[in-house]
Enzyme design. Structure first.
Site, PDB file in Angstrom:
ATOM      1  N   THR A 144       0.839  -1.202   0.000  1.00  0.00           N
ATOM      2  CA  THR A 144       0.000   0.000   0.000  1.00  0.00           C
ATOM      3  C   THR A 144       0.871   1.248   0.000  1.00  0.00           C
ATOM      4  O   THR A 144       1.961   1.260   0.602  1.00  0.00           O
ATOM      5  CB  THR A 144      -0.951   0.022   1.218  1.00  0.00           C
ATOM      6  OG1 THR A 144      -1.304   1.362   1.515  1.00  0.00           O
ATOM      7  CG2 THR A 144      -0.337  -0.575   2.461  1.00  0.00           C
ATOM      8  N   SER A 179      -0.846   3.345  10.635  1.00  0.00           N
ATOM      9  CA  SER A 179      -1.717   2.442  11.408  1.00  0.00           C
ATOM     10  C   SER A 179      -0.987   1.117  11.550  1.00  0.00           C
ATOM     11  O   SER A 179      -0.014   0.844  10.823  1.00  0.00           O
ATOM     12  CB  SER A 179      -3.057   2.213  10.694  1.00  0.00           C
ATOM     13  OG  SER A 179      -2.889   1.268   9.644  1.00  0.00           O
ATOM     14  N   TYR A 181      -2.195  -1.769  10.704  1.00  0.00           N
ATOM     15  CA  TYR A 181      -2.384  -2.494   9.430  1.00  0.00           C
ATOM     16  C   TYR A 181      -1.298  -2.094   8.429  1.00  0.00           C
ATOM     17  O   TYR A 181      -0.635  -2.952   7.835  1.00  0.00           O
ATOM     18  CB  TYR A 181      -3.781  -2.209   8.841  1.00  0.00           C
ATOM     19  CG  TYR A 181      -3.789  -2.289   7.341  1.00  0.00           C
ATOM     20  CD1 TYR A 181      -3.587  -3.504   6.678  1.00  0.00           C
ATOM     21  CD2 TYR A 181      -3.944  -1.132   6.554  1.00  0.00           C
ATOM     22  CE1 TYR A 181      -3.545  -3.570   5.293  1.00  0.00           C
ATOM     23  CE2 TYR A 181      -3.906  -1.196   5.169  1.00  0.00           C
ATOM     24  CZ  TYR A 181      -3.703  -2.413   4.544  1.00  0.00           C
ATOM     25  OH  TYR A 181      -3.638  -2.474   3.186  1.00  0.00           O
ATOM     26  N   HIS A 182      -1.099  -0.766   8.247  1.00  0.00           N
ATOM     27  CA  HIS A 182      -0.102  -0.331   7.271  1.00  0.00           C
ATOM     28  C   HIS A 182       1.302  -0.781   7.684  1.00  0.00           C
ATOM     29  O   HIS A 182       2.141  -1.077   6.831  1.00  0.00           O
ATOM     30  CB  HIS A 182      -0.160   1.195   7.094  1.00  0.00           C
ATOM     31  CG  HIS A 182      -1.403   1.674   6.396  1.00  0.00           C
ATOM     32  ND1 HIS A 182      -2.502   2.153   7.069  1.00  0.00           N
ATOM     33  CD2 HIS A 182      -1.720   1.726   5.078  1.00  0.00           C
ATOM     34  CE1 HIS A 182      -3.442   2.486   6.185  1.00  0.00           C
ATOM     35  NE2 HIS A 182      -2.993   2.235   4.981  1.00  0.00           N
ATOM     36  N   LYS A 185       2.174  -4.129   6.458  1.00  0.00           N
ATOM     37  CA  LYS A 185       2.583  -4.140   5.045  1.00  0.00           C
ATOM     38  C   LYS A 185       4.068  -3.793   4.908  1.00  0.00           C
ATOM     39  O   LYS A 185       4.755  -4.321   4.035  1.00  0.00           O
ATOM     40  CB  LYS A 185       1.745  -3.154   4.219  1.00  0.00           C
ATOM     41  CG  LYS A 185       0.264  -3.355   4.299  1.00  0.00           C
ATOM     42  CD  LYS A 185      -0.150  -4.704   3.787  1.00  0.00           C
ATOM     43  CE  LYS A 185      -0.909  -4.641   2.507  1.00  0.00           C
ATOM     44  NZ  LYS A 185      -1.529  -5.948   2.150  1.00  0.00           N
TER      45      LYS A 185
END
Ligand SMILES: NC(=O)c1ccc[n+]([C@@H]2O[C@H](COP(=O)([O-])OP(=O)(O)OC[C@H]3O[C@@H](n4cnc5c(N)ncnc54)[C@H](O)[C@@H]3O)[C@@H](O)[C@H]2O)c1
Length: 383
Positions: A144, A179, A181-182, A185
């Site tokens: 992302t 975040s 989540y990021h 990644k």
């Protein structure tokens, strides 16, 4: 090509599967319905009901004549991942199978841990399955643009040359995610880079911006083939939320100042990018990185565009700023490079009034299913 799609029930996975099958490739999709379970648990189900993966494969076959094989199971289980890769001997693996919601990952300890473990386990198992059972397979991993954050310098495509005390070297571009989540990644990218340089895997890491859109050539064949369209605060991306707010007659909720700039792309372009990456693969021992976006907007610009399209349909669209639930800069420099995929042949579909109006009309048909309580932020990490 034999193409294995991890996370094939997802917003991107299912249209990708149909798109590869339509192009004559042999496609297998794998999923464990994690997203459907989280959506149900957090009251965040998609606006349009979507049949199970096997039912969708049957509907697609009936409409197109193309087969898609379905495997249901948890890719965090290494035995399952290894079996799938051994059985399918893929040329290409498209890895979408992650928990992709930033707000969900920031909801509390349990959700953060689930996101971290799920995302890293699937990536790690995928790497080892390839290393052991399909060493020539090309992994296309969805990263992302959020990995980079919003630095005060131009964002290069994955790599940056740095000169330090008179010497030069090339490094992964510095990352500063906003975040958990990021951050998973970012960790995925590091894991992939380690195994690429150690064992010579071939990997393309696509740094994708938020995707919008419902329509694709294959999804439009039958209502049962529609991608999962979420509009809630957990899974709904900003464009989808604004479209649903416009139809529901509630103000478009801009988080804070609205100067947050991001790179966006149409679902049709995600399909093109992944196909182009698959058909022109990375070399053995290469971690190839592309920034996957076609245009950049501030949140305020997006709201104005949705308002403009809504006005043309006679909707009375208002825009309202609310307290930002996220910790992020609301005014910042943003200049990402994104020429790599265009050089491979990407032909962008831009966010025109026609595109927004078509989406608004699709949402309007489902307006009786809209629950506006789901759109307001339920998770905060800004103090
Ligand atoms: N949609 C976007 O705007 C966007 C933007 C940038 C990056 N991405 C990335 O693209 C990928 C796909 O995104 P999406 O929007 O389609 O998400 P999605 O949640 O709709 O799809 C992911 C799919 O993976 C499955 N999955 C997750 N963990 C699994 C596991 N352990 N075993 C088997 N299946 C599992 C889920 O059930 C889901 O169907 C994600 O990695 C996401 O981070 C998406």
């Amino acid at each position: 090509m034999r193409v294995l799609i991890l996370g094939g029930d997802g917003y991107l996975g299912w249209p990708t599967a149909m798109n590869f099958a339509a192009a004559g490739h042999e496609v297998t999709v794998v999923d464990n319905y994690l997203r459907r379970r989280i959506a149900e648990a957090t009251d965040s189900e998609a606006l349009m009901a979507t049949p199970s993966l096997s039912e969708r494969a049957k509907i697609y076959h009936a409409n197109s004549g193309h087969e898609i094989s379905v495997r249901i199971g948890d890719l965090c289980d290494p035995e399952f991942m290894f079996d799938v890769v051994r059985d399918t001997t893929p040329d290409t693996i498209v890895h979408y199978a992650e928990q992709p919601s930033a707000p969900y990952s920031m909801r509390g300890f349990r959700e953060a841990r689930e996101t971290l473990q799920n995302n890293l386990d699937v990536t790690f198992n995928c790497i080892w399955a390839v290393k052991e059972h399909a060493p020539d397979a090309h992994i296309i991993k969805l990263g992302t643009m959020g990995e980079y954050g919003t630095p005060d310098i131009d964002i290069e495509e994955g790599w940056i040359e740095i000169e330090h005390k008179g010497r030069k070297d090339t490094f992964l571009y510095p990352r500063a995610a906003g975040s958990l989540y990021h951050t998973t990644k970012v960790l995925d990218t590091d894991l992939l880079w380690f195994y690429v340089r150690t064992y010579g895997l071939r990997v393309t890491d696509l740094m994708q911006g938020p995707v919008y859109g419902i329509s694709t050539d294959e999804a439009d064949l039958d209502p049962g083939l529609c991608p999962n369209f979420h509009y809630d605060d957990i899974f709904g991306t900003v464009v989808n939320r604004f479209l649903v707010q416009a139809v529901a007659g509630v103000p478009l909720t801009v988080y804070g100042g609205g100067g947050q700039t991001r790179g966006y792309l149409n679902l049709r372009d995600t399909l093109q990018c992944v196909r182009l990456a698959a058909e022109k693969p990375a070399d053995t021992g290469e971690l190839r990185v592309f920034n996957q976006l076609t245009e950049t907007f501030t949140v305020n610009e997006l709201a104005e565009r949705v308002k403009g399209a809504g006005d043309k349909l006679g909707l009375n669209v208002e825009i309202r700023s609310i307290d930002n639930p996220r910790k992020e800069k609301e005014e910042h420099y943003y200049n990402p490079v994104y020429s790599g995929l265009t050089e491979l042949g990407l032909q962008p579909h831009y966010m025109t009034d026609e595109v927004l109006i078509e989406m608004l009309e699709r949402v309007r048909v489902q307006s009786h299913h809209i629950d506006t309580d789901r759109i307001m932020p339920r998770v905060r990490w800004n103090g």
